[in-house]
Write a protein that holds these residues in place. Structure first.
Motif, PDB file in Angstrom:
ATOM      1  N   GLU A 130      -6.908   1.369  -1.608  1.00  0.00           N
ATOM      2  CA  GLU A 130      -5.969   2.470  -1.854  1.00  0.00           C
ATOM      3  C   GLU A 130      -6.112   3.012  -3.278  1.00  0.00           C
ATOM      4  OE1 GLU A 130      -3.184   5.297  -0.772  1.00  0.00           O
ATOM      5  OE2 GLU A 130      -4.351   3.905   0.460  1.00  0.00           O
ATOM      6  N   LEU A 137      -5.109  -2.997  -1.370  1.00  0.00           N
ATOM      7  CA  LEU A 137      -4.667  -2.265  -2.561  1.00  0.00           C
ATOM      8  C   LEU A 137      -5.851  -1.712  -3.336  1.00  0.00           C
ATOM      9  CD1 LEU A 137      -1.915  -4.803  -3.509  1.00  0.00           C
ATOM     10  CD2 LEU A 137      -1.487  -2.403  -2.946  1.00  0.00           C
ATOM     11  N   VAL A 181       0.837  -1.205   0.000  1.00  0.00           N
ATOM     12  CA  VAL A 181       0.000   0.000   0.000  1.00  0.00           C
ATOM     13  C   VAL A 181       0.869   1.250   0.000  1.00  0.00           C
ATOM     14  CG1 VAL A 181      -1.609   1.362   1.395  1.00  0.00           C
ATOM     15  CG2 VAL A 181      -2.024  -1.087   1.034  1.00  0.00           C
TER      16      VAL A 181
END
Length: 279
Positions: free
Chosen positions: A137, A134, A100
């Protein structure tokens, strides 16, 4: 103006990897020599020969420290040719928080425009829990998640490339996530088209297929109003050169507006390239 949304500038360690052995057979020696370091200018020249103005360069990473094309290398090439390239980041799925932070760093500090993870390289479908931080994000950063769908050309398992259930379930869990699915989904192209129709933020790119080899199911989709907005041009260079990938485009029966969307407009909108990939 043409944008290639899936390409990689190959490092020597990328070209030497055993995963490319089957692709070398298919391409008939068109790929660079596996023992050579290829200058970035060679990739620019391939684009120039086909009037491809802009490309998204992918970094490649796999498990156990497999680093075939690094984010640092992509960042360097982009810095040398900022009017020709933008970067797609890679991350280590086995280290979720580091992944991340790496994605955040590459987007915010280096101007990368998305994340690419190749599921067969990891042996993990996109529904694996390691992807989910992910995805969150990507939504927060406003960048697409790019992945591979369809069978696996290299000698690896193909199951991870099924659009249904994997892409469908991710899109249900993360409706705000923009997902760009490369390699058309063959032999599950109808599934891929169905998922792209169903979900507003799911797209298809044509990388790894020349124009003359695009499946009929995808071409029918591209001739519809929805499909014209949902399909992006890609090559998978250096496996397929830009001229070879585009040959026969005029024979597809697409309207001028659909061709412009396919080659340029969709990529600019999806990857937010307005300030970069413009004439």
């Amino acid at each position: 103006m043409t944008v290639d949304v899936w390409m990689q500038h190959p490092t020597a360690r990328f070209l030497r990897h055993d995963m490319l052995a089957s692709l070398r057979r298919w391409t008939g020696g068109a790929m660079p020599d596996k023992d050579s370091e290829v200058p970035i200018e060679a990739t620019v020249a391939s684009m120039d020969a086909a009037d491809v103005d802009f490309g998204l360069l992918s970094a490649w990473r796999g498990p156990n420290g497999l680093d075939l094309v690094s984010n640092d290398e992509v960042a360097e090439w982009v810095s040398r040719f900022p009017d020709r390239f933008a970067g797609l980041a890679t991350v280590d799925l086995d280290s979720p928080m580091a992944a991340v932070r790496e994605l955040r760093h590459r987007v915010r500090d280096d101007g990368f425009v998305g994340l690419r993870v190749v599921p067969w390289l990891w042996g993990l479908p996109p529904t694996d829990r390691r992807y989910y931080p992910l995805f969150a994000e990507c939504v927060e950063l406003g960048v697409p998640f790019c992945t591979q769908v369809g069978h696996t050309g290299p000698m690896r398992r193909s199951e991870t490339g099924r659009p249904i259930p994997y892409i469908d379930e991710v899109a249900l869990d993360f409706p705000e996530l923009v997902i760009v699915c490369g390699h058309v989904g063959y032999p599950w192209t109808e599934e891929m088209v169905a998922v792209a129709r169903k979900h507003p933020n799911v797209y298809i790119d044509t990388s790894a297929y020349t124009t003359k080899r695009l499946p009929d199911e995808l071409l029918r989709f591209m001739r519809t109003g929805t499909g014209a907005r949902k399909v992006l041009f890609g090559t998978n260079y250096p496996m397929i050169g830009h001229q070879h990938a585009l040959h026969g485009l005029d024979d597809l029966g697409l309207t001028d507006d659909a061709v412009h969307a396919y080659l340029h407009g969709n990529a600019v909108r999806v990857f937010k390239l307005t300030d970069r990939a413009t004439p």
